[in-house]
Design an enzyme around this catalytic site. Structure first.
Site, PDB file in Angstrom:
ATOM      1  N   TYR A 155     -59.558  23.941  26.397  1.00  0.00           N
ATOM      2  CA  TYR A 155     -59.796  22.511  26.196  1.00  0.00           C
ATOM      3  C   TYR A 155     -58.934  21.671  27.108  1.00  0.00           C
ATOM      4  CZ  TYR A 155     -55.407  21.835  23.561  1.00  0.00           C
ATOM      5  OH  TYR A 155     -54.093  21.730  23.208  1.00  0.00           O
ATOM      6  N   ARG A 184     -56.987  21.801  36.017  1.00  0.00           N
ATOM      7  CA  ARG A 184     -56.367  22.676  34.998  1.00  0.00           C
ATOM      8  C   ARG A 184     -57.439  23.335  34.129  1.00  0.00           C
ATOM      9  NH1 ARG A 184     -52.004  20.117  31.093  1.00  0.00           N
ATOM     10  NH2 ARG A 184     -53.872  19.173  30.207  1.00  0.00           N
ATOM     11  N   ARG A 237     -70.644  38.619  16.472  1.00  0.00           N
ATOM     12  CA  ARG A 237     -69.187  38.754  16.542  1.00  0.00           C
ATOM     13  C   ARG A 237     -68.788  40.123  17.096  1.00  0.00           C
ATOM     14  NH1 ARG A 237     -64.846  40.725  13.795  1.00  0.00           N
ATOM     15  NH2 ARG A 237     -62.941  39.506  14.076  1.00  0.00           N
ATOM     16  N   HIS A 288     -65.263  41.651  19.676  1.00  0.00           N
ATOM     17  CA  HIS A 288     -64.135  41.257  20.517  1.00  0.00           C
ATOM     18  C   HIS A 288     -64.501  41.300  22.001  1.00  0.00           C
ATOM     19  CE1 HIS A 288     -62.052  41.746  16.757  1.00  0.00           C
ATOM     20  NE2 HIS A 288     -60.915  41.326  17.284  1.00  0.00           N
ATOM     21  N   LYS A 337     -54.700  26.488  28.568  1.00  0.00           N
ATOM     22  CA  LYS A 337     -54.845  25.515  27.490  1.00  0.00           C
ATOM     23  C   LYS A 337     -55.938  26.010  26.548  1.00  0.00           C
ATOM     24  CE  LYS A 337     -54.518  20.467  26.911  1.00  0.00           C
ATOM     25  NZ  LYS A 337     -53.357  20.480  26.039  1.00  0.00           N
ATOM     26  N   GLU A 367     -40.942  24.494  26.035  1.00  0.00           N
ATOM     27  CA  GLU A 367     -41.563  23.162  25.963  1.00  0.00           C
ATOM     28  C   GLU A 367     -41.652  22.754  24.508  1.00  0.00           C
ATOM     29  OE1 GLU A 367     -45.665  23.205  27.347  1.00  0.00           O
ATOM     30  OE2 GLU A 367     -46.005  25.172  26.466  1.00  0.00           O
ATOM     31  N   LEU A 396     -47.300  25.083  29.403  1.00  0.00           N
ATOM     32  CA  LEU A 396     -48.514  24.470  29.922  1.00  0.00           C
ATOM     33  C   LEU A 396     -48.136  23.606  31.125  1.00  0.00           C
ATOM     34  CD1 LEU A 396     -51.576  24.113  29.144  1.00  0.00           C
ATOM     35  CD2 LEU A 396     -50.886  21.834  28.418  1.00  0.00           C
TER      36      LEU A 396
HETATM   37  N1  PDD Z   1     -51.252  18.619  24.392  1.00  0.00           N
HETATM   38  N2  PDD Z   1     -47.531  21.511  26.346  1.00  0.00           N
HETATM   39  C1  PDD Z   1     -48.339  21.696  25.274  1.00  0.00           C
HETATM   40  C2  PDD Z   1     -48.147  22.914  24.443  1.00  0.00           C
HETATM   41  C3  PDD Z   1     -49.327  20.725  24.969  1.00  0.00           C
HETATM   42  O1  PDD Z   1     -50.136  20.921  23.913  1.00  0.00           O
HETATM   43  C4  PDD Z   1     -49.449  19.567  25.773  1.00  0.00           C
HETATM   44  C5  PDD Z   1     -50.469  18.505  25.521  1.00  0.00           C
HETATM   45  C6  PDD Z   1     -48.574  19.429  26.867  1.00  0.00           C
HETATM   46  C7  PDD Z   1     -48.632  18.230  27.789  1.00  0.00           C
HETATM   47  O2  PDD Z   1     -49.686  18.338  28.708  1.00  0.00           O
HETATM   48  P1  PDD Z   1     -50.389  17.029  29.317  1.00  0.00           P
HETATM   49  O3  PDD Z   1     -49.323  16.219  29.912  1.00  0.00           O
HETATM   50  O4  PDD Z   1     -51.324  17.578  30.317  1.00  0.00           O
HETATM   51  O5  PDD Z   1     -51.065  16.311  28.155  1.00  0.00           O
HETATM   52  C8  PDD Z   1     -47.642  20.415  27.129  1.00  0.00           C
HETATM   53  C9  PDD Z   1     -52.418  17.799  24.181  1.00  0.00           C
HETATM   54  C10 PDD Z   1     -52.209  16.337  24.365  1.00  0.00           C
HETATM   55  C11 PDD Z   1     -53.067  18.177  22.863  1.00  0.00           C
HETATM   56  O6  PDD Z   1     -53.108  19.372  22.609  1.00  0.00           O
HETATM   57  O7  PDD Z   1     -53.543  17.309  22.134  1.00  0.00           O
END
Ligand code: PDD
Length: 282
Positions: A32, A51, A99, A101, A146, A178, A202
């Site tokens: 996403y 990304r 379903r 894997h 992501k 992070e 991320l």
């Molecule tokens: N999340 N690290 C993680 C684990 C995140 O979930 C996010 C953002 C970021 C920051 O990435 P960016 O600057 O590209 O938004 C870093 C989004 C906003 C969410 O999951 O809703």
């Protein structure tokens, strides 16, 4: 009623339906993006699409749409939902299949997008900063993807909330990676430290902007993870994300960070960030 996009169609959100056999639903098999929209225009869209492509590659999925198709679809969605400031959410799953894997063959991915009003960052957060707690980073080894599989992040963020904090700062092998939903920074002696964009974090799009603005403002940056001990002694701690911009953390595990107020380097970066956003809107 908001409209959403699903597999080539725009629909009222209560009309959009997916199969119970969608691999996103059964296996969390999807990726996403979250893209902020200011004055009807998506901010850093190319970075987000880049990304998305990299996340899809990371889970061995084909991108169902070209960058032009994504761009056009997103513009239409923003317009249909009234323009202004929004937050666009995109999701691609491996599609609908019995379903298993093992990946199905010949199955079309599910492409979904929605948008919601973007809540302005609360002024209180910027005046006073927010609270965070440190927690062990219980996530997998591919945090650069992501993925929609957000159970660890959700558990961590809930734990922070239960402790009266807004974010969890994650520690892996003694070092800060992070936040549960954000990238994290520590300022030590005027230098910004943030973990390198490897598989442990991320590669945040807001992080990219922050690093660019720091270079423009001649603020030194070292892309190196700080230890938990350094973190606890840092002058400033911040987090960044697309929807929350850059926020100062002024309490960590119940203790004041620095003097307990948003720091001077954060103020500089926030001013540069707001300026950059304004120049984008104008
Ligand atoms: N999340 N690290 C993680 C684990 C995140 O979930 C996010 C953002 C970021 C920051 O990435 P960016 O600057 O590209 O938004 C870093 C989004 C906003 C969410 O999951 O809703």
């Amino acid at each position: 009623m908001n409209e959403v996009y699903l597999n080539g169609e725009f629909l009222a959100s209560d009309q959009a339906k997916i199969s119970v056999f969608d691999r996103g639903f059964l296996l969390g098999d999807g990726v996403y993006e979250v893209i902020p929209v200011y004055a009807g225009r998506s901010f850093q869209l190319m970075g987000h699409l880049r990304r998305l492509q990299s996340s899809l590659g990371g889970v061995r999925m084909q991108n169902p749409m070209s960058d032009t198709d994504w761009t056009n679809m997103i513009s239409t969605l923003i317009e249909k939902n009234g323009g202004g400031d929004q937050s666009v959410y995109l999701q691609v799953t491996r599609g609908v299949a019995p379903r298993d894997h093992v990946f199905p063959t010949g199955v079309k991915p599910t492409a979904f997008a929605m948008s919601n009003p973007l809540q302005a960052v609360p002024e209180k957060y910027k005046q006073q900063g927010i609270a965070a707690i440190t927690l062990p980073d219980i996530r997998w080894q591919n945090c650069n993807i992501k993925a929609i599989t957000l159970l660890p992040n959700s558990l961590l963020k809930q734990q922070a909330q239960d402790a009266g904090a807004q974010e969890a700062l994650l520690i892996r092998d003694g070092y800060l990676t992070e936040g549960a939903v954000s990238n994290a920074y520590a300022v030590i002696g005027g230098t910004i430290y943030t973990a390198p964009a490897d598989e442990k974090v991320l590669p945040g799009i807001t992080r990219e902007v922050v690093l660019k603005l720091a270079a423009q403002g001649n603020i030194p940056v070292i892309e190196q993870a700080v230890s938990e001990i350094q973190l606890k002694q840092a002058d400033e701690i911040w987090v960044s994300s697309s929807t929350k911009e850059v926020l100062p953390i002024t309490r960590l595990n119940g203790q004041a960070v620095g003097d307990g107020l948003p720091g001077i380097v954060w103020k500089q970066i926030d001013a540069l960030y707001q300026q950059y956003k304004l120049s984008f809107i104008e």
